[in-house]
Design a protein around this motif. Structure first.
Motif: not given
Length: 251
Positions: A136-160
């Motif tokens: 989405a226009g970024t050049t980093t590890l994830t679109f959130r930046g170069n910090k280490k992703p954590d499990e809170d970033q995992v999204l598996d259900d879309f009811a909320d």
């Protein structure tokens, strides 16, 4: 076939019969692959004690996502998130899922993959389209930046809906990297002689898969965060999620 509406404050296209929400991804040019800068960011995470295991295997496998090259991508529609169990049942009414905890969770397709792809009025993304959408226009590890992703970033259900909206990147896409999502390309290690547009590479054999950090949740401390990286790619395993794409409607 399509209804235009606003979802989570962003323009969206809803497929009328199935209800699947798509976002319009603008065309553009990006650097595809695991760059030296991203590798340096992983090394920085490792030096700071953020890696659970020895990452030599990851570094050795980096050639599978190299050389980095410039790719031109045309505009396209892509589903806001992977198809859920309920959405798959729109096309395969008898579908049952042993992985998902609810009908609003990501569907992991096994033996039904060919049947689903035949029934969908959409196509799979090329892996260039997938990575472009994930970055989405970024050049980093994830679109959130170069910090280490954590499990809170995992999204598996879309009811909320609030949590889904909060997880979106700049293109309005949620859960990029959470589930192993199959692409149209056949698996070829590395990008040598790969096209400079977003066409999929074709041939015989297994397809490319992107993402998969949520398929190992709860994490066991085996550096599952690496599966959330925008450039991570591997061969199709036994099951997969599907995030379809379509042409941008002309109206």
């Amino acid at each position: 076939m399509w209804d235009q509406e606003t979802v989570a404050g962003r323009p969206a296209w809803r497929h009328t019969s199935s209800g699947v929400v798509f976002r319009a991804v603008p065309g553009g040019t990006f650097r595809m692959g695991l760059s030296d800068g991203e590798l340096d960011a992983v090394r920085a995470i490792e030096r700071s004690g953020g890696a659970e295991d020895d990452l030599r295997t990851f570094y050795a496998g980096a050639v599978q996502a190299q050389p980095v090259r410039e790719v031109v991508v045309a505009p396209f529609l892509i589903a806001r998130h992977p198809l859920t169990v309920a959405q798959v049942r729109h096309w395969l009414p008898e579908y049952e899922d042993s992985f998902a905890d609810s009908d609003t969770g990501t569907a992991r397709i096994e033996d039904e993959l060919d049947d689903l792809l035949a029934a969908l009025p959409f196509r799979l993304p090329s892996e260039a389209e997938w990575e472009y959408a994930a970055r989405a226009g970024t050049t980093t590890l994830t679109f959130r930046g170069n910090k280490k992703p954590d499990e809170d970033q995992v999204l598996d259900d879309f009811a909320d809906e609030a949590r889904t909206a909060a997880a979106e990147n700049a293109f309005g896409l949620a859960a990029m990297g959470s589930s192993n999502e199959i692409c149209a390309d056949v698996w070829i290690p590395g990008y040598t002689n790969a096209p400079t547009d977003a066409r999929p590479r074709t041939g015989d054999g297994r397809r490319v898969v992107r993402g998969g950090a949520g398929d190992l949740s709860p994490w066991q401390g085996c550096d599952e965060w690496l599966l959330l990286l925008s450039a991570t790619r591997y061969e199709h395993p036994d099951f997969t999620a599907v995030r379809p794409v379509a042409p941008v409607p002309t109206r």
